[in-house]
Design a protein around this motif. Sequence first.
Motif, short mmCIF file in Angstrom:
data_model
loop_
_atom_site.label_atom_id
_atom_site.label_comp_id
_atom_site.label_asym_id
_atom_site.label_seq_id
_atom_site.Cartn_x
_atom_site.Cartn_y
_atom_site.Cartn_z
N VAL A 94 15.91 -19.67 22.93
CA VAL A 94 16.98 -19.04 23.69
C VAL A 94 17.00 -17.53 23.43
CG1 VAL A 94 19.49 -18.87 23.96
CG2 VAL A 94 18.39 -21.11 23.82
N ALA A 95 16.83 -17.14 22.18
CA ALA A 95 16.80 -15.70 21.85
C ALA A 95 15.63 -15.01 22.56
CB ALA A 95 16.69 -15.52 20.34
N SER A 96 14.47 -15.67 22.59
CA SER A 96 13.29 -15.09 23.26
C SER A 96 13.51 -14.98 24.76
CB SER A 96 12.06 -15.94 22.97
OG SER A 96 11.75 -15.95 21.60
N LEU A 97 14.10 -16.02 25.35
CA LEU A 97 14.40 -15.97 26.78
C LEU A 97 15.40 -14.87 27.11
CD1 LEU A 97 14.66 -19.79 27.57
CD2 LEU A 97 12.92 -18.21 28.44
N ALA A 98 16.41 -14.72 26.25
CA ALA A 98 17.42 -13.68 26.49
C ALA A 98 16.79 -12.29 26.49
CB ALA A 98 18.52 -13.77 25.43
N ARG A 99 15.87 -12.06 25.54
CA ARG A 99 15.18 -10.76 25.52
C ARG A 99 14.28 -10.59 26.73
NH1 ARG A 99 14.84 -12.11 19.94
NH2 ARG A 99 12.77 -13.02 20.27
N ALA A 100 13.54 -11.63 27.08
CA ALA A 100 12.61 -11.54 28.20
C ALA A 100 13.33 -11.33 29.52
CB ALA A 100 11.75 -12.80 28.26
N LEU A 101 14.50 -11.93 29.66
CA LEU A 101 15.28 -11.83 30.89
C LEU A 101 16.18 -10.60 30.91
CD1 LEU A 101 16.25 -15.59 31.19
CD2 LEU A 101 14.77 -14.34 32.77
N GLN A 102 16.16 -9.83 29.81
CA GLN A 102 16.95 -8.60 29.68
C GLN A 102 18.43 -8.88 29.95
OE1 GLN A 102 15.23 -5.52 32.16
NE2 GLN A 102 13.29 -5.51 31.04
N LEU A 103 18.96 -9.91 29.28
CA LEU A 103 20.35 -10.29 29.48
C LEU A 103 21.29 -9.34 28.77
CD1 LEU A 103 20.16 -14.18 29.02
CD2 LEU A 103 19.78 -12.81 31.10
N THR A 104 22.48 -9.20 29.33
CA THR A 104 23.54 -8.48 28.62
C THR A 104 24.06 -9.37 27.50
OG1 THR A 104 25.30 -9.39 30.00
CG2 THR A 104 24.20 -7.39 30.80
N ALA A 105 24.90 -8.80 26.64
CA ALA A 105 25.45 -9.59 25.53
C ALA A 105 26.27 -10.77 26.05
CB ALA A 105 26.31 -8.69 24.64
N VAL A 106 27.04 -10.55 27.12
CA VAL A 106 27.86 -11.62 27.68
C VAL A 106 26.97 -12.72 28.26
CG1 VAL A 106 29.53 -12.21 29.48
CG2 VAL A 106 29.82 -10.11 28.14
N GLU A 107 25.91 -12.32 28.97
CA GLU A 107 24.98 -13.29 29.54
C GLU A 107 24.24 -14.05 28.45
OE1 GLU A 107 23.94 -10.90 33.70
OE2 GLU A 107 22.74 -10.59 31.89
N ARG A 108 23.84 -13.35 27.41
CA ARG A 108 23.16 -14.00 26.28
C ARG A 108 24.06 -15.07 25.66
NH1 ARG A 108 23.27 -10.95 20.78
NH2 ARG A 108 25.40 -11.65 21.14
N ASP A 109 25.32 -14.73 25.44
CA ASP A 109 26.25 -15.70 24.85
C ASP A 109 26.41 -16.92 25.76
OD1 ASP A 109 26.54 -13.95 22.77
OD2 ASP A 109 28.53 -13.25 23.35
N HIS A 110 26.44 -16.67 27.07
CA HIS A 110 26.57 -17.78 28.03
C HIS A 110 25.34 -18.68 27.98
CE1 HIS A 110 27.84 -19.99 31.50
NE2 HIS A 110 26.82 -19.60 32.23
N LEU A 111 24.16 -18.08 27.85
CA LEU A 111 22.93 -18.86 27.75
C LEU A 111 22.95 -19.75 26.51
CD1 LEU A 111 20.12 -19.47 28.93
CD2 LEU A 111 19.23 -17.55 27.58
N TYR A 112 23.41 -19.21 25.40
CA TYR A 112 23.52 -20.02 24.18
C TYR A 112 24.49 -21.18 24.40
CZ TYR A 112 20.86 -17.21 20.81
OH TYR A 112 19.84 -16.60 20.11
#
Length: 292
Positions: free
Chosen positions: A73-91
């Motif tokens: 999930v952390a790798s996908l968040a970086r690759a997708l250039q997510l914002t902090a809010v989007e990253r938290d939602h992905l988790y």
Amino acid sequence: MEDMATQEGLGLGATIRAWRERLSPSDVGLPSGRPRRAAGLRREELAERAGVSVDYVVRLEQGRSTAPSAQVVASLARALQLTAVERDHLYRMAGLVSPNDEPIPDHLPAGVHRVLNRLGDVAVAVFAADWQLLWWNAGWAALLGDPSEKPPEQRNFARERFPVDSGDDVHIASWPVLVRNGDASDLAVVSDLRRATARFPQDVRLAELIRQLAAGNAKFARLWASGTVGAHREDRKTVEHPEVGSVEVDCDVLTDGDSDLKIVILTAAPGSSDEERLRRTVARDALRAPLS
């Protein structure tokens, strides 16, 4: 926030695909090349940037894989250039607790503080996510002794449960406290700390605590290696009070939201002799103001 609201109605796979398709090759430093039939990054390009297989990206987007690891999930968040809010939602969609770049909070929200001050003769204390004692009321001091008489480094419950050498004299209470199921309590504390490392991966104090306990206490090292993750909930203890005698109490642990503060509440069975003894300890200290 419109895009974020849209994602709220999608599943994990559909959300990953939507975020992949909104990125252009130039957004991630790739040459645009020939015109593309589909918008956004190709699955192969996302897979390469995230360090996973193309087949795994396909399975995620098709909903055939629904529980990626925190590392993925952390790798996908970086690759997708997510914002902090989007990253938290992905988790959250992956069923995981989002990591926090902030240190462990040592501050009690004003509302929590007001509620705790209104609990009357209940013995209450608040610990940080790493089991560092932060606050206690008069009932706690009356039942277990005044923690302010000890230096801050001796007010950590994890250090008490897992001393790092024979000379370690860390005790939250001023007199003996017997735990009904010590092994279960120890496992719960270790599990709490593991959960905290996922919640606060950058916290220096927590990392140093784990390092010291793992290096200096064999039981902690063994339990830590087991990988158990959970939360400390309840226990039963007997306090050997020097003035009123043995007091058996139930110990319930509540957790305060994102801060992961642990609110520890000690109560005795209603109408029991233990409740009477607990009240007597508090009555002896009735004029004492709550401590903080």
